[in-house]
Write a protein that holds these residues in place. Structure first.
Motif, short mmCIF file in Angstrom:
data_model
loop_
_atom_site.label_atom_id
_atom_site.label_comp_id
_atom_site.label_asym_id
_atom_site.label_seq_id
_atom_site.Cartn_x
_atom_site.Cartn_y
_atom_site.Cartn_z
N ILE A 256 3.54 37.95 -8.83
CA ILE A 256 2.25 38.54 -8.48
C ILE A 256 2.43 39.51 -7.32
CG2 ILE A 256 -0.02 38.02 -7.47
CD1 ILE A 256 0.17 35.34 -9.13
N THR A 257 3.32 39.16 -6.41
CA THR A 257 3.51 40.01 -5.23
C THR A 257 4.40 41.22 -5.53
OG1 THR A 257 5.52 38.97 -4.40
CG2 THR A 257 3.44 37.93 -3.81
N GLY A 258 4.92 41.34 -6.73
CA GLY A 258 5.68 42.54 -7.06
C GLY A 258 7.09 42.25 -7.53
N SER A 259 7.83 41.46 -6.78
CA SER A 259 9.20 41.21 -7.20
C SER A 259 9.69 39.88 -6.67
CB SER A 259 10.13 42.30 -6.67
OG SER A 259 11.47 41.93 -6.89
N LEU A 260 10.42 39.21 -7.52
CA LEU A 260 11.06 37.97 -7.12
C LEU A 260 12.06 38.26 -5.99
CD1 LEU A 260 11.05 35.02 -7.97
CD2 LEU A 260 12.65 35.55 -9.78
N GLY A 261 12.46 39.51 -5.90
CA GLY A 261 13.42 39.94 -4.88
C GLY A 261 12.88 39.94 -3.47
N MET A 262 11.60 39.61 -3.29
CA MET A 262 11.00 39.66 -1.96
C MET A 262 10.75 38.29 -1.34
SD MET A 262 10.63 42.77 -1.05
CE MET A 262 9.58 42.49 0.38
N LEU A 263 10.87 37.22 -2.14
CA LEU A 263 10.36 35.94 -1.65
C LEU A 263 11.36 35.00 -0.99
CD1 LEU A 263 7.75 36.77 -3.02
CD2 LEU A 263 7.36 34.33 -3.20
N PRO A 264 11.05 34.62 0.26
CA PRO A 264 11.91 33.70 0.99
C PRO A 264 11.47 32.26 0.75
CG PRO A 264 10.17 34.42 2.44
CD PRO A 264 9.91 35.07 1.09
N SER A 265 12.27 31.31 1.19
CA SER A 265 11.82 29.92 1.17
C SER A 265 12.51 29.11 2.24
CB SER A 265 12.06 29.29 -0.20
OG SER A 265 13.38 28.83 -0.34
N ALA A 266 11.84 28.03 2.60
CA ALA A 266 12.40 27.06 3.54
C ALA A 266 12.34 25.70 2.87
CB ALA A 266 11.57 27.04 4.82
N SER A 267 13.42 24.96 2.96
CA SER A 267 13.43 23.59 2.45
C SER A 267 13.68 22.68 3.63
CB SER A 267 14.53 23.41 1.40
OG SER A 267 14.37 24.37 0.37
N LEU A 268 12.68 21.85 3.94
CA LEU A 268 12.72 21.11 5.21
C LEU A 268 12.82 19.61 5.03
CD1 LEU A 268 9.85 23.09 6.99
CD2 LEU A 268 12.30 23.61 6.97
N ALA A 269 13.51 18.99 5.98
CA ALA A 269 13.62 17.53 6.03
C ALA A 269 12.66 17.02 7.10
CB ALA A 269 15.05 17.12 6.37
N THR A 270 12.48 15.71 7.17
CA THR A 270 11.71 15.11 8.24
C THR A 270 12.35 15.53 9.56
OG1 THR A 270 11.40 13.24 6.79
CG2 THR A 270 10.80 12.90 9.09
N GLY A 271 11.57 15.94 10.53
CA GLY A 271 12.14 16.37 11.80
C GLY A 271 12.33 17.87 11.87
N GLY A 272 12.20 18.56 10.73
CA GLY A 272 12.21 20.02 10.74
C GLY A 272 13.54 20.69 10.42
N PHE A 273 14.62 19.90 10.24
CA PHE A 273 15.89 20.53 9.86
C PHE A 273 15.70 21.23 8.52
CE2 PHE A 273 19.88 20.55 7.50
CZ PHE A 273 20.71 21.19 8.41
N GLY A 274 16.32 22.40 8.37
CA GLY A 274 16.05 23.13 7.14
C GLY A 274 17.19 23.94 6.56
N LEU A 275 17.03 24.18 5.27
CA LEU A 275 17.90 25.10 4.53
C LEU A 275 17.00 26.24 4.08
CD1 LEU A 275 20.45 24.23 1.77
CD2 LEU A 275 18.59 25.78 1.23
N PHE A 276 17.49 27.46 4.26
CA PHE A 276 16.66 28.64 4.00
C PHE A 276 17.33 29.49 2.93
CE2 PHE A 276 16.00 26.76 8.02
CZ PHE A 276 14.61 26.76 8.17
N GLU A 277 16.55 29.88 1.94
CA GLU A 277 17.16 30.62 0.83
C GLU A 277 16.13 31.50 0.15
OE1 GLU A 277 17.94 28.35 -2.85
OE2 GLU A 277 16.93 26.65 -1.96
N PRO A 278 16.58 32.62 -0.43
CA PRO A 278 15.67 33.42 -1.25
C PRO A 278 15.27 32.63 -2.49
CG PRO A 278 17.93 34.26 -1.40
CD PRO A 278 17.93 33.19 -0.36
N VAL A 279 14.06 32.89 -2.99
CA VAL A 279 13.61 32.18 -4.20
C VAL A 279 14.33 32.71 -5.44
CG1 VAL A 279 11.59 31.80 -5.71
CG2 VAL A 279 11.34 31.60 -3.25
N HIS A 280 14.74 33.98 -5.41
CA HIS A 280 15.41 34.54 -6.59
C HIS A 280 16.73 33.82 -6.84
CE1 HIS A 280 18.42 36.54 -4.14
NE2 HIS A 280 17.49 37.13 -3.43
#
Ligand code: IPM
Ligand code: MN
Length: 366
Positions: A256-280
């Motif tokens: 909807i926003t135009g391209s899968l090439g634009m979308l970020p993501s965060a995957s978080l654990a309890t306490g806020g530790f995270g892995l960050f990756e593009p959705v594409h």
């Protein structure tokens, strides 16, 4: 002291976009006094090739000792014929589980400069700003029993969709907390007219919602939600849903926003530790050509900065990254994925896009 970051570039376009994201992380961090120390590890197909497995325990251990993980993408045709239990994707699922990354945040917002890049009419997408909060370590992705049996003519395969109430409760709280810093609206997406798991979700979400009387809640069936998302995407603020629905709806939100090439993501654990990756994904068809869009990875860096370094200037650094990305798009620079069908415009490559964002970051300081 340098902050330890694990890079998991992975397969396909993963390494190229991760490299641009790393450069942006270094520059944006430096501007607020953060210094990073990077360790690069293998995950997915490249790990299968080197070690015979998509994810090694050493890699999980390295991630556990880091402040945050930045991942590219996994998978490709080379490994497509392999059974699901040993495919590259298993590495990604394995690391989510091993690090307890139950909360997947996938923001889908439209950049004004890109309203025309969407397949939907500009008046429908202009102003869209939603956040998909996807449960990431449960449901049918991980449920047991799973497997296959029988010989040709009598083959059977099965998966199990299963949720404990605590898994539903904790992701629901993440969604409501996010809604509080946004427009205070949560849509819970389910299939409670068919699935027992969804009925449990509806019950538990209703219970948790009582803790957040200031946030409005709606329940929406997943099929009609898929429809409403293209019809009236502006209606949505925070969407909370189980693993598989979230996988599907977050790709839809991205388009909807135009391209899968634009979308970020965060995957978080309890306490806020995270892995960050593009959705594409790994986009093997364009890998190694320096034409991939690094902006999803670069925006994942913004999420990393604001989440992992909240107290040390991370929010400011994240804002600077977003401002730089906006400036580059406003100036008319596009990677190939952002062009309209038939649009004639010079495009920039992956590294060049990284350079442009770095330049805008530098200029934004003054
Ligand atoms: C995603 C991907 C993964 C998923 C695959 C690669 C296992 O599609 O992150 O959305 O299904 O979760
Ligand atoms: Mn997906």
């Amino acid at each position: 002291m340098a902050e330890r970051i694990v890079l998991l570039p992975g397969d396909g376009i993963g390494p190229e976009v991760t490299e641009q994201a790393r450069r942006v992380l270094v520059a944006a961090g430096r501007a607020v006094g953060l210094e990073f120390e990077f360790t690069t590890e293998l995950i997915g197909g490249c790990s299968i090739d080197a070690h015979g497995t998509p994810l090694r325990d050493e890699v999980i251990a390295a991630c556990k000792q880091s402040r945050a993980v930045l991942l590219g993408a996994v998978g490709g045709p080379k490994w497509d014929a392999m059974p699901v239990s040993v495919r590259p994707e298993k590495g990604l699922l394995g690391i989510r589980k091993a690090l307890g990354l139950f909360a997947n945040l996938r923001p889908a917002a439209v950049f004004p400069a890109l309203v025309n890049a969407s397949a939907l009419r500009p008046e429908i997408v202009d102003g869209v700003d939603m956040l998909v909060v996807r449960e990431l370590t449960g449901g049918i992705y991980f449920g047991e029993p799973r497997g296959r049996e029988g010989a040709k003519g009598a083959r059977r395969a099965f998966n199990t969709m299963v949720y404990d109430e605590h898994e539903v409760a904790r992701i629901t709280r993440v969604a409501f907390e996010q809604a509080r810093i946004r427009r205070r609206h949560v849509t819970h997406v389910h299939k409670a007219n068919v699935l027992d798991t969804s009925q449990l979700w509806v019950e538990v979400v209703d219970e948790i919602a009582k803790e957040y009387p200031d946030v409005e809640l709606a329940h929406q069936l997943v099929d009609s939600c898929a429809m409403l998302m293209v019809q009236q995407p502006k209606k949505f603020d925070v969407i909370v849903t189980e693993n598989l629905f979230g996988d599907i709806l977050s790709d839809e939100a991205a388009m909807i926003t135009g391209s899968l090439g634009m979308l970020p993501s965060a995957s978080l654990a309890t306490g806020g530790f995270g892995l960050f990756e593009p959705v594409h994904g790994s986009a093997p068809d364009i890998a190694g050509k320096d034409i991939a869009n690094p902006l999803a990875a670069i925006q994942s860096v913004a999420m990393l900065l604001e989440t992992a370094f909240t107290e040390s200037g991370g929010a400011k650094a994240a804002a600077a990254v977003r401002k730089a990305v906006t400036a580059v798009l406003d100036a008319g620079h596009r990677t190939g994925d952002l062009l309209l069908p038939g649009e004639k415009r010079a495009t920039v490559g992956c590294k060049q896009m990284g350079d442009l964002v770095l330049g805008a970051l530098e200029r934004g300081k003054s």
